[in-house]
Design an enzyme around this catalytic site. Structure first.
Site, PDB file in Angstrom:
ATOM      1  N   ASN A   7      11.299 -13.135  12.159  1.00  0.00           N
ATOM      2  CA  ASN A   7      11.511 -14.560  12.408  1.00  0.00           C
ATOM      3  C   ASN A   7      12.191 -14.725  13.774  1.00  0.00           C
ATOM      4  O   ASN A   7      13.288 -14.201  13.996  1.00  0.00           O
ATOM      5  CB  ASN A   7      12.379 -15.152  11.288  1.00  0.00           C
ATOM      6  N   ASP A   9      12.958 -17.688  15.281  1.00  0.00           N
ATOM      7  CA  ASP A   9      13.578 -19.013  15.473  1.00  0.00           C
ATOM      8  C   ASP A   9      14.808 -18.968  16.373  1.00  0.00           C
ATOM      9  O   ASP A   9      15.018 -19.858  17.205  1.00  0.00           O
ATOM     10  CB  ASP A   9      14.065 -19.594  14.127  1.00  0.00           C
ATOM     11  N   HIS A  10      15.628 -17.930  16.186  1.00  0.00           N
ATOM     12  CA  HIS A  10      16.912 -17.933  16.898  1.00  0.00           C
ATOM     13  C   HIS A  10      16.795 -17.600  18.379  1.00  0.00           C
ATOM     14  O   HIS A  10      17.744 -17.798  19.127  1.00  0.00           O
ATOM     15  CB  HIS A  10      17.925 -17.045  16.173  1.00  0.00           C
ATOM     16  N   ARG A  18      20.840 -24.830  25.674  1.00  0.00           N
ATOM     17  CA  ARG A  18      20.884 -25.361  27.035  1.00  0.00           C
ATOM     18  C   ARG A  18      19.711 -26.280  27.357  1.00  0.00           C
ATOM     19  O   ARG A  18      19.563 -26.707  28.498  1.00  0.00           O
ATOM     20  CB  ARG A  18      20.881 -24.183  28.045  1.00  0.00           C
ATOM     21  N   HIS A  43       9.829 -21.335  12.047  1.00  0.00           N
ATOM     22  CA  HIS A  43      10.023 -22.506  11.191  1.00  0.00           C
ATOM     23  C   HIS A  43      10.008 -23.753  12.065  1.00  0.00           C
ATOM     24  O   HIS A  43      10.916 -23.945  12.875  1.00  0.00           O
ATOM     25  CB  HIS A  43      11.369 -22.346  10.461  1.00  0.00           C
ATOM     26  N   ARG A  45      10.949 -27.104  12.126  1.00  0.00           N
ATOM     27  CA  ARG A  45      11.752 -28.029  11.317  1.00  0.00           C
ATOM     28  C   ARG A  45      11.514 -29.454  11.754  1.00  0.00           C
ATOM     29  O   ARG A  45      11.151 -29.715  12.904  1.00  0.00           O
ATOM     30  CB  ARG A  45      13.240 -27.694  11.461  1.00  0.00           C
ATOM     31  N   ARG A  49      15.113 -28.300  15.696  1.00  0.00           N
ATOM     32  CA  ARG A  49      16.354 -27.754  16.263  1.00  0.00           C
ATOM     33  C   ARG A  49      16.131 -26.436  17.014  1.00  0.00           C
ATOM     34  O   ARG A  49      16.947 -26.023  17.805  1.00  0.00           O
ATOM     35  CB  ARG A  49      17.412 -27.565  15.176  1.00  0.00           C
ATOM     36  N   HIS A  50      15.023 -25.765  16.725  1.00  0.00           N
ATOM     37  CA  HIS A  50      14.723 -24.562  17.519  1.00  0.00           C
ATOM     38  C   HIS A  50      13.251 -24.545  17.938  1.00  0.00           C
ATOM     39  O   HIS A  50      12.944 -24.895  19.067  1.00  0.00           O
ATOM     40  CB  HIS A  50      15.186 -23.262  16.832  1.00  0.00           C
ATOM     41  N   GLU A  70       6.865 -21.220   8.653  1.00  0.00           N
ATOM     42  CA  GLU A  70       7.681 -21.806   7.588  1.00  0.00           C
ATOM     43  C   GLU A  70       7.685 -23.307   7.775  1.00  0.00           C
ATOM     44  O   GLU A  70       7.801 -23.800   8.901  1.00  0.00           O
ATOM     45  CB  GLU A  70       9.117 -21.304   7.671  1.00  0.00           C
ATOM     46  N   THR A 100      21.018 -23.170   7.553  1.00  0.00           N
ATOM     47  CA  THR A 100      19.783 -22.414   7.360  1.00  0.00           C
ATOM     48  C   THR A 100      19.258 -22.759   5.969  1.00  0.00           C
ATOM     49  O   THR A 100      19.915 -23.475   5.220  1.00  0.00           O
ATOM     50  CB  THR A 100      20.032 -20.893   7.532  1.00  0.00           C
ATOM     51  N   THR A 101      18.068 -22.253   5.626  1.00  0.00           N
ATOM     52  CA  THR A 101      17.475 -22.563   4.321  1.00  0.00           C
ATOM     53  C   THR A 101      18.378 -22.024   3.216  1.00  0.00           C
ATOM     54  O   THR A 101      18.554 -20.823   3.080  1.00  0.00           O
ATOM     55  CB  THR A 101      16.070 -21.929   4.240  1.00  0.00           C
ATOM     56  N   GLU A 151       7.661 -15.683  -1.858  1.00  0.00           N
ATOM     57  CA  GLU A 151       8.729 -14.956  -1.153  1.00  0.00           C
ATOM     58  C   GLU A 151      10.025 -15.258  -1.897  1.00  0.00           C
ATOM     59  O   GLU A 151      10.407 -16.429  -2.037  1.00  0.00           O
ATOM     60  CB  GLU A 151       8.827 -15.429   0.305  1.00  0.00           C
ATOM     61  N   HIS A 192      15.775 -13.470   3.626  1.00  0.00           N
ATOM     62  CA  HIS A 192      16.974 -14.288   3.835  1.00  0.00           C
ATOM     63  C   HIS A 192      18.231 -13.443   3.677  1.00  0.00           C
ATOM     64  O   HIS A 192      18.483 -12.884   2.615  1.00  0.00           O
ATOM     65  CB  HIS A 192      17.074 -15.503   2.892  1.00  0.00           C
ATOM     66  N   GLY A 193      18.955 -13.347   4.765  1.00  0.00           N
ATOM     67  CA  GLY A 193      20.223 -12.614   4.756  1.00  0.00           C
ATOM     68  C   GLY A 193      20.076 -11.101   4.756  1.00  0.00           C
ATOM     69  O   GLY A 193      21.079 -10.394   4.631  1.00  0.00           O
ATOM     70  N   GLY A 214      15.145 -12.432  10.183  1.00  0.00           N
ATOM     71  CA  GLY A 214      15.357 -13.076  11.472  1.00  0.00           C
ATOM     72  C   GLY A 214      16.722 -12.817  12.067  1.00  0.00           C
ATOM     73  O   GLY A 214      16.876 -12.055  13.027  1.00  0.00           O
ATOM     74  N   HIS A 215      17.749 -13.436  11.477  1.00  0.00           N
ATOM     75  CA  HIS A 215      19.063 -13.480  12.112  1.00  0.00           C
ATOM     76  C   HIS A 215      19.611 -12.107  12.495  1.00  0.00           C
ATOM     77  O   HIS A 215      20.118 -11.923  13.607  1.00  0.00           O
ATOM     78  CB  HIS A 215      20.051 -14.212  11.192  1.00  0.00           C
TER      79      HIS A 215
END
Ligand code: PXP
Length: 238
Positions: A7, A9-10, A18, A43, A45, A49-50, A70, A100-101, A151, A192-193, A214-215
């Site tokens: 993922n 997204d980040h 910025r 994702h 959204r 936001r990203h 997503e 986050t989700t 998932e 997730h996580g 992702g993160h």
């Protein structure tokens, strides 16, 4: 063999900090693929936001493996997905205030809308996955909705692992629900996580098809570079 969806997204989150042009999530996606990622997840959204539509177009054009989008069941986003035709769509709950989700999609309470969106995406030629909590009734409703993939939200397991809680219990739930879903003909993924410390036990679950992460990968990339971060995660889940 179990596959890895990264993922990105980040990468766009940093860009949006910025409101500029860098770092580019499309470029990041290609580097992830070069390092062995089996798919790219993003994702779109409602609040953008990203990831934004331009990113999605770039990803659709440049991703060579599998593009997994997503998305919520919001009509505007469903229209975009049907037009853009990613390889796969993963339906997730979305709440504007969340960081986050936070949990899985409630396919029981939202059965009608979820089934409608699954049918619309199928008609557009998009495979559909449902992001759900590892619960029997959610698995059954997912199967009934016509989606072929689920998932499992691994947040509870990850949280227990990270805080020294009873992660074995949460792992047991994931194992039991994976077997339950596979017996019903569903393809099972999880995410997730998940991070470099807690991922291997989930990767070992019998029949697990794919992990979406992702993160932790983007965080590791800050120190090691994105290719190295993906390679390390691939090595762990193998
Ligand atoms: N899978 C789904 C469906 C998600 O919504 C997310 C978070 O965007 C992930 C996987 C990845 O979670 P994390 O960023 O915690 O690895």
């Amino acid at each position: 063999m179990i596959t890895l969806g990264v993922n990105i997204d980040h990468v766009a989150t940093v860009r949006e900090a910025r409101k500029t042009f860098e770092p580019d999530p499309v470029c990041a996606a290609r580097q992830c693929e070069e390092a062995g990622a089996d798919g790219i997840v993003c994702h779109l959204r409602k609040d953008r936001r990203h990831i934004n539509e331009k990113d999605l177009c770039g990803l659709k054009e440049k991703v060579l493996t599998k593009l997994n989008m997503e998305m919520s069941v919001d009509p505007e986003i469903v229209d975009i997905a049907c037009r853009m035709k990613p390889d796969q769509a993963t339906l997730v709950p979305e709440n504007r205030q969340e960081i986050t989700t936070e949990g899985g999609l409630d396919c029981v309470a939202n059965f009608r809308r979820v089934s409608e969106v699954v049918a619309a995406l199928f008609a557009a030629g998009v495979d559909v996955s449902l992001f759900i909590d590892p619960r029997r009734e959610q698995v059954e409703a997912s199967k009934k909705s016509g989606a072929g993939i689920i998932e499992f939200h691994t947040g509870r397991y990850a949280e227990a692992f990270n805080s020294g809680g009873d992660h074995e219990k949460e792992l047991g739930v994931l194992k039991e629900m994976t077997a339950f879903a596979i017996a019903r003909g569903l393809i099972v993924c999880a995410g997730h996580g998940l991070n470099y410390r807690n991922v291997t036990q989930v990767a070992r679950i019998n029949g697990m098809h794919e992990l979406n992460i992702g993160h932790s990968i983007i965080s590791r990339a800050v120190f090691a570079g994105i290719k190295e971060a993906v390679k390390e995660m691939k090595g762990l889940i193998k």
